[in-house]
Write a protein that holds these residues in place. Structure first.
Motif, PDB file in Angstrom:
ATOM      1  N   HIS A  16      34.446  20.476  89.610  1.00  0.00           N
ATOM      2  CA  HIS A  16      32.808  20.687  89.509  1.00  0.00           C
ATOM      3  C   HIS A  16      32.469  22.399  89.315  1.00  0.00           C
ATOM      4  CE1 HIS A  16      28.450  19.064  90.020  1.00  0.00           C
ATOM      5  NE2 HIS A  16      28.133  20.281  89.879  1.00  0.00           N
ATOM      6  N   VAL A  17      32.473  22.852  87.952  1.00  0.00           N
ATOM      7  CA  VAL A  17      32.124  24.074  87.808  1.00  0.00           C
ATOM      8  C   VAL A  17      31.134  24.269  86.874  1.00  0.00           C
ATOM      9  CG1 VAL A  17      34.409  24.759  88.769  1.00  0.00           C
ATOM     10  CG2 VAL A  17      33.906  24.673  86.246  1.00  0.00           C
ATOM     11  N   HIS A  18      30.232  25.252  87.055  1.00  0.00           N
ATOM     12  CA  HIS A  18      29.435  25.630  85.885  1.00  0.00           C
ATOM     13  C   HIS A  18      29.646  27.260  85.472  1.00  0.00           C
ATOM     14  CE1 HIS A  18      26.827  21.963  86.793  1.00  0.00           C
ATOM     15  NE2 HIS A  18      26.631  22.452  87.701  1.00  0.00           N
ATOM     16  N   LEU A  19      30.247  27.285  84.196  1.00  0.00           N
ATOM     17  CA  LEU A  19      30.465  28.423  83.772  1.00  0.00           C
ATOM     18  C   LEU A  19      29.666  28.612  82.388  1.00  0.00           C
ATOM     19  CD1 LEU A  19      34.531  28.117  84.282  1.00  0.00           C
ATOM     20  CD2 LEU A  19      32.747  29.250  85.763  1.00  0.00           C
ATOM     21  N   ASP A  20      29.277  30.002  82.262  1.00  0.00           N
ATOM     22  CA  ASP A  20      28.367  30.298  81.204  1.00  0.00           C
ATOM     23  C   ASP A  20      27.376  29.480  80.798  1.00  0.00           C
ATOM     24  OD1 ASP A  20      27.702  32.029  79.158  1.00  0.00           O
ATOM     25  OD2 ASP A  20      29.458  31.740  77.872  1.00  0.00           O
ATOM     26  N   LEU A  21      26.756  28.948  81.803  1.00  0.00           N
ATOM     27  CA  LEU A  21      25.918  27.716  81.684  1.00  0.00           C
ATOM     28  C   LEU A  21      24.246  28.093  81.558  1.00  0.00           C
ATOM     29  CD1 LEU A  21      25.083  24.555  81.657  1.00  0.00           C
ATOM     30  CD2 LEU A  21      24.894  24.735  84.124  1.00  0.00           C
ATOM     31  N   PRO A  22      23.557  28.079  80.528  1.00  0.00           N
ATOM     32  CA  PRO A  22      22.325  28.347  80.179  1.00  0.00           C
ATOM     33  C   PRO A  22      21.346  27.318  81.062  1.00  0.00           C
ATOM     34  CG  PRO A  22      23.233  28.296  78.224  1.00  0.00           C
ATOM     35  CD  PRO A  22      24.149  27.767  79.027  1.00  0.00           C
ATOM     36  N   MET A  23      20.345  27.624  81.985  1.00  0.00           N
ATOM     37  CA  MET A  23      19.731  26.541  82.842  1.00  0.00           C
ATOM     38  C   MET A  23      18.406  27.314  83.300  1.00  0.00           C
ATOM     39  SD  MET A  23      19.565  23.487  83.929  1.00  0.00           S
ATOM     40  CE  MET A  23      21.564  23.110  84.168  1.00  0.00           C
ATOM     41  N   PHE A  24      17.606  26.520  82.736  1.00  0.00           N
ATOM     42  CA  PHE A  24      15.956  26.848  82.825  1.00  0.00           C
ATOM     43  C   PHE A  24      15.727  28.284  82.824  1.00  0.00           C
ATOM     44  CE2 PHE A  24      16.542  22.992  86.062  1.00  0.00           C
ATOM     45  CZ  PHE A  24      16.631  22.314  84.852  1.00  0.00           C
ATOM     46  N   GLY A  25      16.132  28.927  81.910  1.00  0.00           N
ATOM     47  CA  GLY A  25      15.636  30.292  81.697  1.00  0.00           C
ATOM     48  C   GLY A  25      16.751  31.447  82.210  1.00  0.00           C
ATOM     49  N   THR A  26      18.017  30.982  82.694  1.00  0.00           N
ATOM     50  CA  THR A  26      18.950  31.885  83.160  1.00  0.00           C
ATOM     51  C   THR A  26      20.175  31.424  82.911  1.00  0.00           C
ATOM     52  OG1 THR A  26      19.589  33.122  85.164  1.00  0.00           O
ATOM     53  CG2 THR A  26      19.090  30.861  85.442  1.00  0.00           C
ATOM     54  N   VAL A  27      21.231  32.222  83.164  1.00  0.00           N
ATOM     55  CA  VAL A  27      22.647  31.597  83.072  1.00  0.00           C
ATOM     56  C   VAL A  27      23.308  31.941  84.157  1.00  0.00           C
ATOM     57  CG1 VAL A  27      24.676  32.251  81.395  1.00  0.00           C
ATOM     58  CG2 VAL A  27      22.398  32.657  80.624  1.00  0.00           C
ATOM     59  N   SER A  28      24.370  30.706  84.266  1.00  0.00           N
ATOM     60  CA  SER A  28      25.066  31.085  85.449  1.00  0.00           C
ATOM     61  C   SER A  28      25.983  32.205  85.699  1.00  0.00           C
ATOM     62  CB  SER A  28      26.222  29.879  85.478  1.00  0.00           C
ATOM     63  OG  SER A  28      26.911  29.577  84.372  1.00  0.00           O
ATOM     64  N   SER A  29      26.246  32.700  86.965  1.00  0.00           N
ATOM     65  CA  SER A  29      26.728  34.212  87.331  1.00  0.00           C
ATOM     66  C   SER A  29      28.093  34.248  86.395  1.00  0.00           C
ATOM     67  CB  SER A  29      26.773  34.359  88.656  1.00  0.00           C
ATOM     68  OG  SER A  29      27.521  33.426  89.263  1.00  0.00           O
ATOM     69  N   ASP A  30      29.039  33.326  86.421  1.00  0.00           N
ATOM     70  CA  ASP A  30      30.105  33.530  86.063  1.00  0.00           C
ATOM     71  C   ASP A  30      30.351  33.008  84.541  1.00  0.00           C
ATOM     72  OD1 ASP A  30      32.071  34.876  88.050  1.00  0.00           O
ATOM     73  OD2 ASP A  30      31.321  33.089  89.207  1.00  0.00           O
ATOM     74  N   ASP A  31      31.201  33.445  83.676  1.00  0.00           N
ATOM     75  CA  ASP A  31      31.766  33.084  82.392  1.00  0.00           C
ATOM     76  C   ASP A  31      32.851  32.385  82.603  1.00  0.00           C
ATOM     77  OD1 ASP A  31      33.528  35.043  82.244  1.00  0.00           O
ATOM     78  OD2 ASP A  31      32.477  36.323  80.717  1.00  0.00           O
ATOM     79  N   HIS A  32      33.583  32.136  81.627  1.00  0.00           N
ATOM     80  CA  HIS A  32      35.048  31.336  81.427  1.00  0.00           C
ATOM     81  C   HIS A  32      36.101  32.281  81.755  1.00  0.00           C
ATOM     82  CE1 HIS A  32      32.722  28.344  79.366  1.00  0.00           C
ATOM     83  NE2 HIS A  32      33.559  27.326  79.977  1.00  0.00           N
ATOM     84  N   TYR A  33      35.862  33.551  81.905  1.00  0.00           N
ATOM     85  CA  TYR A  33      36.848  34.579  82.383  1.00  0.00           C
ATOM     86  C   TYR A  33      36.827  34.842  83.893  1.00  0.00           C
ATOM     87  CZ  TYR A  33      39.594  38.593  83.077  1.00  0.00           C
ATOM     88  OH  TYR A  33      40.485  39.475  83.736  1.00  0.00           O
ATOM     89  N   THR A  34      35.813  35.283  84.230  1.00  0.00           N
ATOM     90  CA  THR A  34      35.386  35.528  85.637  1.00  0.00           C
ATOM     91  C   THR A  34      35.701  34.428  86.563  1.00  0.00           C
ATOM     92  OG1 THR A  34      33.062  35.348  85.427  1.00  0.00           O
ATOM     93  CG2 THR A  34      34.058  37.669  85.067  1.00  0.00           C
ATOM     94  N   GLY A  35      35.059  33.406  86.015  1.00  0.00           N
ATOM     95  CA  GLY A  35      34.852  32.191  86.934  1.00  0.00           C
ATOM     96  C   GLY A  35      36.471  31.684  87.114  1.00  0.00           C
ATOM     97  N   THR A  36      37.130  31.759  86.078  1.00  0.00           N
ATOM     98  CA  THR A  36      38.712  30.999  86.258  1.00  0.00           C
ATOM     99  C   THR A  36      39.585  32.003  87.033  1.00  0.00           C
ATOM    100  OG1 THR A  36      38.983  31.747  83.768  1.00  0.00           O
ATOM    101  CG2 THR A  36      38.332  29.705  84.495  1.00  0.00           C
ATOM    102  N   LYS A  37      39.122  33.450  86.756  1.00  0.00           N
ATOM    103  CA  LYS A  37      39.872  34.180  87.366  1.00  0.00           C
ATOM    104  C   LYS A  37      39.807  34.299  89.020  1.00  0.00           C
ATOM    105  CE  LYS A  37      40.629  39.477  87.659  1.00  0.00           C
ATOM    106  NZ  LYS A  37      40.344  40.703  87.207  1.00  0.00           N
ATOM    107  N   ALA A  38      38.352  34.048  89.256  1.00  0.00           N
ATOM    108  CA  ALA A  38      38.425  33.891  90.749  1.00  0.00           C
ATOM    109  C   ALA A  38      38.865  32.534  91.216  1.00  0.00           C
ATOM    110  CB  ALA A  38      36.752  33.819  91.088  1.00  0.00           C
TER     111      ALA A  38
END
Length: 228
Positions: A59-81
């Motif tokens: 259960h991860v949310h990467l590069d996710l637009p949601m209610f006027g904002t975007v989740s903090s990690d994209d598919h690079y930073t999130g998967t690197k972490a």
């Protein structure tokens, strides 16, 4: 390509032991106390280290637009972490940006393909049910998508009505797809949020206070009854 990991403490589901592990084309093909290395073989000395299966974060949310904002990690930073923490597979969520589910899948796959540092897969959110969507759900399996998510909260945004959830569950069942549930009572939340705002209860702790745990219990029981 053969890769030999030597002298590590190998951790399996029932024991740990010092030994060697041989990998071919990303698959473990042999585990033994000692494996001789040959030519054209990459050798990694894991002396003093643990060798164990990578974690799977479902259960991860990467590069996710949601209610006027975007989740903090994209598919690079999130998967690197994730990789730094020993997680080697993540499962992200495909937003239903249109009623063309296959188009939504294609777009997110393209985003992830050029950035992901670990293995990945997807769940598909179903947040707007039409006849087109109903016909597309079975086609997701060929795209490697075998799980869906529906919501009983976020009224007028992500929530499906009970009858729609029933339809999704029935289609999923008939096609070997797992249905997941975001379980809250959206109507209760709407009332409690309105009352909290009117009373100027705006601090972060009121996010939890306007989402009582019994609402999740009720939602799970309702969905369980529908699924029967």
């Amino acid at each position: 390509m053969l890769t030999l990991i030597k002298n590590g403490t190998l951790v399996t589901e029932d024991k740990s032991q010092v030994g060697d592990l041989l990998i071919e084309d990303e698959k473990i093909i042999k585990i033994a106390e000692k494996i001789n290395h040959g030519e054209n073989m990459k050798v990694i000395d894991a002396s003093g280290l643990f060798v164990l299966p990578g974690g799977v974060d479902v259960h991860v949310h990467l590069d996710l637009p949601m209610f006027g904002t975007v989740s903090s990690d994209d598919h690079y930073t999130g998967t690197k972490a994730a990789a730094f923490g020993g997680t080697t597979t993540v499962i992200d969520f495909i937003s239903q940006d249109s009623d063309d589910l296959l188009k939504n899948v294609k777009e997110l796959k393209e985003k992830a393909a050029s950035k992901a540092a670990v293995d990945y897969s997807f769940h598909a959110n179903i947040t707007h049910l039409t006849e087109t969507v109903e016909k597309d759900i079975p086609l997701l399996v060929k795209e490697g998508i075998t799980s869906l998510k529906v919501f009983t909260a976020y009224n007028n945004r992500l929530r499906l009505q009970d009858g729609e959830i029933f339809k999704v569950m029935r289609i999923a069942r008939d096609n070997g797809i797992l249905t997941m549930l975001h379980a809250e009572n959206g109507d209760v939340i709407e009332i409690m949020v309105k009352e909290a705002v009117e009373a100027q209860h705006l601090s972060p702790d009121w996010h939890a206070k306007t989402r009582p745990s019994w609402g999740a219990v009720e939602s799970v029981m309702r969905a369980s009854a529908i699924s029967a």
